[in-house]
Design a protein around this motif. Structure first.
Motif, mmCIF file in Angstrom:
data_model
loop_
_atom_site.group_PDB
_atom_site.id
_atom_site.type_symbol
_atom_site.label_atom_id
_atom_site.label_comp_id
_atom_site.label_asym_id
_atom_site.label_seq_id
_atom_site.Cartn_x
_atom_site.Cartn_y
_atom_site.Cartn_z
ATOM 1 N N ARG A 75 0.897 -1.776 0.369
ATOM 2 C CA ARG A 75 0.239 0.415 0.131
ATOM 3 C C ARG A 75 0.813 1.277 -0.277
ATOM 4 N N ARG A 76 1.966 1.401 0.815
ATOM 5 C CA ARG A 76 3.134 2.339 0.784
ATOM 6 C C ARG A 76 3.060 3.019 -0.401
ATOM 7 N N LEU A 77 3.666 1.972 -1.483
ATOM 8 C CA LEU A 77 4.073 2.075 -2.649
ATOM 9 C C LEU A 77 2.916 2.473 -3.578
ATOM 10 N N TYR A 78 2.080 2.091 -3.643
ATOM 11 C CA TYR A 78 0.676 3.416 -4.179
ATOM 12 C C TYR A 78 -0.040 4.834 -3.304
ATOM 13 N N GLN A 79 0.640 4.902 -2.035
ATOM 14 C CA GLN A 79 0.582 6.071 -1.317
ATOM 15 C C GLN A 79 1.713 7.044 -2.326
ATOM 16 N N ALA A 80 2.584 6.639 -2.171
ATOM 17 C CA ALA A 80 4.055 7.461 -2.560
ATOM 18 C C ALA A 80 3.363 7.790 -3.950
ATOM 19 N N LEU A 81 2.429 6.640 -4.963
ATOM 20 C CA LEU A 81 2.237 7.413 -6.528
ATOM 21 C C LEU A 81 1.767 8.777 -6.349
ATOM 22 N N ASP A 82 0.786 9.169 -4.718
ATOM 23 C CA ASP A 82 -0.349 10.485 -4.785
ATOM 24 C C ASP A 82 0.630 11.552 -4.876
ATOM 25 N N ILE A 83 2.300 11.829 -4.760
ATOM 26 C CA ILE A 83 2.753 12.317 -4.143
ATOM 27 C C ILE A 83 3.147 12.923 -5.813
ATOM 28 N N PRO A 84 2.862 14.124 -6.529
ATOM 29 C CA PRO A 84 2.774 14.927 -7.909
ATOM 30 C C PRO A 84 4.473 14.939 -8.314
ATOM 31 N N GLY A 85 4.974 14.375 -9.023
ATOM 32 C CA GLY A 85 6.790 14.164 -9.198
ATOM 33 C C GLY A 85 7.103 13.337 -9.130
ATOM 34 N N ILE A 86 6.572 11.870 -8.430
ATOM 35 C CA ILE A 86 6.466 10.475 -9.177
ATOM 36 C C ILE A 86 5.984 9.603 -10.170
ATOM 37 N N GLU A 87 7.215 9.334 -11.100
ATOM 38 C CA GLU A 87 6.727 8.738 -12.202
ATOM 39 C C GLU A 87 6.286 7.577 -12.208
ATOM 40 N N SER A 88 7.140 6.719 -11.378
ATOM 41 C CA SER A 88 6.504 5.456 -11.479
ATOM 42 C C SER A 88 7.090 4.676 -10.077
ATOM 43 N N ALA A 89 6.165 3.277 -9.323
ATOM 44 C CA ALA A 89 6.286 2.751 -8.488
ATOM 45 C C ALA A 89 6.539 1.334 -8.334
ATOM 46 N N ASP A 90 7.826 0.070 -7.882
ATOM 47 C CA ASP A 90 7.780 -0.425 -8.580
ATOM 48 C C ASP A 90 8.163 -1.654 -7.354
ATOM 49 N N VAL A 91 7.765 -2.720 -7.406
ATOM 50 C CA VAL A 91 7.854 -3.584 -6.122
ATOM 51 C C VAL A 91 9.155 -4.146 -6.490
ATOM 52 N N LEU A 92 10.329 -4.948 -5.172
ATOM 53 C CA LEU A 92 11.043 -5.669 -5.636
ATOM 54 C C LEU A 92 10.997 -6.538 -4.453
ATOM 55 N N TYR A 93 10.491 -7.761 -4.679
ATOM 56 C CA TYR A 93 10.746 -8.995 -3.459
ATOM 57 C C TYR A 93 12.199 -8.917 -2.679
ATOM 58 N N VAL A 94 12.722 -9.712 -2.066
ATOM 59 C CA VAL A 94 13.962 -10.013 -1.911
ATOM 60 C C VAL A 94 13.859 -11.216 -0.654
ATOM 61 N N ASN A 95 14.436 -12.106 -0.956
ATOM 62 C CA ASN A 95 14.539 -13.451 -0.225
ATOM 63 C C ASN A 95 16.169 -14.152 0.238
ATOM 64 N N SER A 96 16.380 -14.693 0.637
ATOM 65 C CA SER A 96 17.648 -16.126 1.259
ATOM 66 C C SER A 96 16.641 -17.377 1.273
ATOM 67 N N VAL A 97 17.046 -18.599 0.225
ATOM 68 C CA VAL A 97 16.508 -19.185 0.638
ATOM 69 C C VAL A 97 17.652 -20.160 0.728
ATOM 70 N N GLN A 98 17.710 -21.794 0.631
ATOM 71 C CA GLN A 98 18.351 -22.776 0.254
ATOM 72 C C GLN A 98 18.576 -23.097 -1.107
ATOM 73 N N TRP A 99 19.233 -23.253 -1.919
ATOM 74 C CA TRP A 99 18.944 -24.402 -3.840
ATOM 75 C C TRP A 99 19.639 -25.577 -3.159
ATOM 76 N N LYS A 100 19.031 -26.133 -4.124
ATOM 77 C CA LYS A 100 20.370 -27.611 -4.347
ATOM 78 C C LYS A 100 20.712 -26.889 -5.479
ATOM 79 N N ASN A 101 22.165 -26.911 -5.321
ATOM 80 C CA ASN A 101 23.167 -26.386 -6.149
ATOM 81 C C ASN A 101 22.958 -27.394 -7.559
ATOM 82 N N PRO A 102 23.363 -26.712 -8.868
ATOM 83 C CA PRO A 102 23.030 -27.138 -9.482
ATOM 84 C C PRO A 102 23.878 -27.839 -10.243
#
Lengths: 235, 391
Positions: B84-111
Motif C-alpha cells: 500500500r505504501r507504494l500506491y500512497q507514494a504515487l499520490d505525490i506529484p513528481g513520482i513517475e513510477s513505483a515498483d515492487v522488489l521482493y528479496v528473500n534468501s533461501v536454500q537451493w540445491k546447487n545445480p
C-alpha cells in the motif's frame, strides 16, 4: 692597568651537591674578582671544585648562596631565562671540542652567531669565514669534524666561542686532549684573539706548560681558593 | 610574524643536516615509515574495496528513491512493508513510477553439486527491469516463463560447470523449495556479504517459489522521479505523506548506508581498522627508535648548544624538524609502492582497489601525526642534555 668594576665578581659563594642526607658542600666561601682584559688561570687537583666554579660562573649551573655577578647582573638565584642570557655573553671552550659531527667547520662556527639572531646568513658566513682564517683554518672551512685533527678541531671550537666577540671566555682544560705543540698553539691563539677583542679569560688547567700566558693564577683546593697571585704580564 | 620568518630563513637546518649526515639511519627510517604507510594503505584499500563490492546491487538499481521498512539494516536484512505504501507514494506529484522488489534468501540445491546452498532470490517487475545491466534487460522475456531464473555468473561457490553449460545453451536446473527451476540466462554482478549468489526472476515466479510470502508484503520499493521535478522537494513530500513504518533513501544514501552498516556493525570494519592501527603503532615505534637513537648520539652536541645559550625549545624544534622531514620522505615512497600493490591486489582478487586523493591526504596526515607522536616521546631524552652534568 685594570678597570675599576670587575667583569666577574664572586662573593662568599658556597655550593652544594645532592639532597638531604647526601648533601655535600663542594665550594666554601669563594671570593674572586676578575677585571676586564685579564687572563686568569685556575689550577688545582682533581675534585677541588674548579669545574664546578667554572660552570657556575658561566651560567651552566645556577648558584645557590652567596653572590655571583657577571657583567653586573646577579646570577645567584637567577631564572632559567637569565641563565640562558648569561650564557650568550660568554664563550665556553670545553676539554673535548664538542663540535657537531653533521656540521662543517663553517656551520659549527656559524652556530655561535645564530644564537644571537641578529645577523643575516651572509653576514654570519663572512664573520665565521674570517675568524676561521684567523685561527689558520682558511682552507678547511667546508671540512667536517671527522676530517680534522684534534688540534684543528679545538681551533674550530675556539673560533666558535670567540666569533660573537664574547665579553668573557671560559675554558675548561682546553689543552688536555692535545699534544704539547698543538696545546701551545691553541693557548697562544686564545691569548692573541682575546687581546685583539679585549675579552677576559678564565682558564682551568692542569697543564704547567701554559701558565706563562696568565696575568694571574688562582689555586683551588678542597673547594677553597688557596692562593691568588699576580704574575708579570708577558705581553 | 616577520621575526619568525627571518628566524626560519636564517636558521641552520640542523635537523635535516643531521639526518643527511647519517644516510643509513635516514634510509632505515624512511623504509620504516614507508612500511607503516603501506600497511595502513592496504588495510584501508581492502576495506573500501570490500565495502564497494558489496553495493553492486544498489548501484545498478533503476530508481531515484527507495522505500523500505524503517527497521531495515542492509540488503540481506531488509524486512518487509505493506505494498500500500507504494500506491500512497504515487499520490505525490513528481513520482513517475513505483515498483515492487521482493528479496528473500533461501536454500537451493546447487545445480552442479546438488548440495544445499544459500542463495538470494530477487523478484522484480519483468516489464520494467529493476537493474540497469543489459544482460538482464535483454532477458526479461525469459523470466516471464514459469520457474525460470537468471543467475549471477560472478557468484561465489562451485558453479563453474553450471555456468559453462548455460553458456553453451544447455538447460541447467536446480531445486528451490521442492520446485525445479531452470536457469534462463546469466548476468555479472558479484558476490556480497549478504549473499554468495543472487538469482533474479519475475515477481510472479518469486511468489511461486515462496508460497508463504504474501504478495502484499514487499522488501523494497523503487521510485522514479519525473524528469524536471525537484528530487529534494519530492522526497520531502514523500516523507511527510508516508507513515513512520517506512523510510525513504536516495540511491547514494542507500549505498552509504550499506557501507556504514558493514563497516561499523560487523567485524570487518574492526578487523581492517585494527590492521591500520597496528600499522600506525609500528610506525610510531620505528620513528621513535630512530629519533631517540639520534638524540642519544648527539647528546653532547646538544648540551654544547645549551651551553652556548640555545634554549631547550630550539632543541625540541630540531627533533620535530627531523620528525616532519622523515614523515614526508617516508610517505611518498610508501604511497608509490601502495599504488603498485593496489594494482597487483586488484588483479589477484578482482576487488576494486583505487587510490583516492582523500585517502592519500588522510594517510599523509596520519603519517605526520605518527612522526609527531614519536618526536614528542623522543624529546624526553633531551632532558639528559644538561651541559652542567655532561662536562
Amino acid at each position: 692597568m685594570m678597570n675599576k668594576t670587575p667583569v666577574i665578581a664572586v662573593e662568599n659563594l658556597d655550593h652544594y651537591f645532592g639532597q638531604g642526607q647526601l648533601r655535600k658542600q663542594v665550594l666554601f666561601g669563594i671570593n674572586l674578582e676578575i677585571y676586564a682584559g685579564e687572563i686568569v688561570i685556575m689550577m688545582g687537583p682533581s675534585g677541588s671544585g674548579k669545574t664546578t666554579l667554572l660552570t657556575l660562573v658561566s651560567g651552566l649551573r645556577s648558584a645557590q648562596s652567596g653572590s655571583l655577578k657577571m657583567l653586573g647582573s646577579e646570577l645567584c638565584g637567577a631564572s632559567q631565562e637569565q641563565l640562558v642570557q648569561a650564557r650568550r655573553h660568554n664563550g665556553y671552550i670545553f676539554q673535548a671540542h664538542n663540535l657537531h659531527q653533521s656540521l662543517s667547520a663553517l656551520q659549527n662556527v656559524q652556530m655561535g652567531l645564530e644564537v644571537h639572531g641578529t645577523l643575516t646568513r651572509s653576514q654570519m658566513r663572512q664573520k665565521a669565514t674570517s675568524i676561521l682564517e684567523e685561527v689558520g683554518l682558511g682552507e678547511y672551512i667546508e671540512k667536517y669534524p671527522d676530517n680534522l685533527s684534534g688540534g684543528q678541531k679545538q681551533r674550530v671550537a675556539i673560533a666558535r666561542a670567540l666569533v660573537a666577540h664574547p665579553a668573557i671566555v671560559l675554558a675548561d682544560e682546553p689543552t688536555a686532549a692535545l699534544d704539547s705543540k698543538s696545546g701551545r698553539d691553541v693557548v697562544t691563539l686564545m691569548q692573541k684573539l682575546a687581546r685583539e677583542q679585549g675579552c677576559t679569560i678564565l682558564l682551568v688547567t692542569h697543564d704547567n706548560r701554559i701558565l706563562d700566558v696568565a696575568d694571574r693564577i688562582v689555586k683551588m683546593e678542597d673547594g677553597r681558593l688557596t692562593a691568588n697571585s699576580t704574575v708579570n704580564a708577558v705581553a | 610574524m616577520k621575526k619568525l620568518f627571518t628566524a626560519l630563513t636564517h636558521r641552520t637546518p640542523l635537523g635535516w643536516l643531521q639526518l643527511k649526515h647519517d644516510l643509513t639511519r635516514l634510509l632505515t627510517a624512511m623504509s620504516g615509515i614507508a612500511f607503516a604507510d603501506i600497511l595502513i594503505f592496504m588495510q584501508f584499500g581492502f576495506l573500501n574495496a570490500l565495502l564497494s563490492s558489496n553495493t553492486l546491487l544498489h548501484e545498478n538499481l533503476q530508481a531515484d528513491i527507495v522505500i523500505m521498512n524503517t527497521q531495515a539494516l542492509n540488503w540481506g536484512e531488509l524486512s518487509t512493508f505493506p505494498r500500500r505504501r507504494l500506491y500512497q507514494a504515487l499520490d505525490i506529484p513528481g513520482i513517475e513510477s513505483a515498483d515492487v522488489l521482493y528479496v528473500n534468501s533461501v536454500q537451493w540445491k546447487n545445480p552442479q553439486t546438488q548440495q544445499k546452498t544459500s542463495v538470494m532470490v530477487i523478484g522484480m517487475n519483468p516489464d520494467r527491469s529493476a537493474f540497469a545491466l543489459p544482460e538482464i534487460t535483454q532477458k526479461l522475456n525469459e523470466i516471464k516463463l514459469p520457474d525460470t531464473v537468471l543467475f549471477d555468473r560472478a557468484a561465489r561457490g562451485e558453479y563453474e560447470e553450471a555456468i559453462a553449460k548455460t553458456e553453451l545453451g544447455e538447460t541447467v536446473t536446480a531445486e528451490i523449495e521442492r520446485r525445479t527451476v531452470s536457469i534462463g540466462g546469466l548476468f555479472s554482478m558479484g558476490a556480497s556479504f549478504a549473499a554468495d549468489a543472487v538469482i533474479i526472476t519475475s515477481d510472479q515466479n518469486f511468489l511461486r517459489l515462496m508460497p508463504k510470502r504474501q504478495p502484499g508484503t514487499v522488501s523494497l520499493g523503487l521510485l522514479k522521479i519525473e524528469p524536471g521535478s525537484d528530487p529534494v522537494q519530492v522526497r520531502a513530500m514523500l516523507d511527510a505523506h508516508l507513515p513512520d513504518d517506512v523510510k525513504t533513501l536516495t540511491i547514494e544514501e542507500f549505498i552509504n548506508n550499506e557501507k556504514t552498516y558493514w563497516a561499523t556493525n560487523r567485524p570487518i570494519g574492526v578487523v581492517f581498522g585494527f590492521g591500520a592501527a597496528i600499522g600506525f603503532v609500528v610506525g610510531v615505534v620505528i620513528v621513535y627508535q630512530i629519533l631517540s637513537t639520534d638524540v642519544n648520539a648527539h647528546i653532547a652536541e646538544y648540551a654544547t648548544f645549551k651551553a652556548m645559550g640555545y634554549r631547550n625549545s630550539y632543541l625540541l624544534g630540531v627533533v620535530f624538524e627531523e620528525a616532519i622531514i622523515l614523515a614526508a620522505l617516508g610517505f611518498f615512497p610508501g604511497l608509490g609502492i601502495s599504488i603498485g600493490l593496489y594494482a597487483l591486489a586488484q588483479k589477484a582478487t578482482a576487488l576494486p582497489m583505487l587510490m583516492t586523493t582523500t585517502r592519500a591526504i588522510g594517510v599523509l596526515i596520519l603519517t605526520i601525526v605518527m612522526c609527531g607522536i614519536s618526536g614528542a616521546i623522543a624529546t624526553r631524552r633531551l632532558q639528559a642534555a644538561d651541559p652542567a652534568d655532561i662536562f
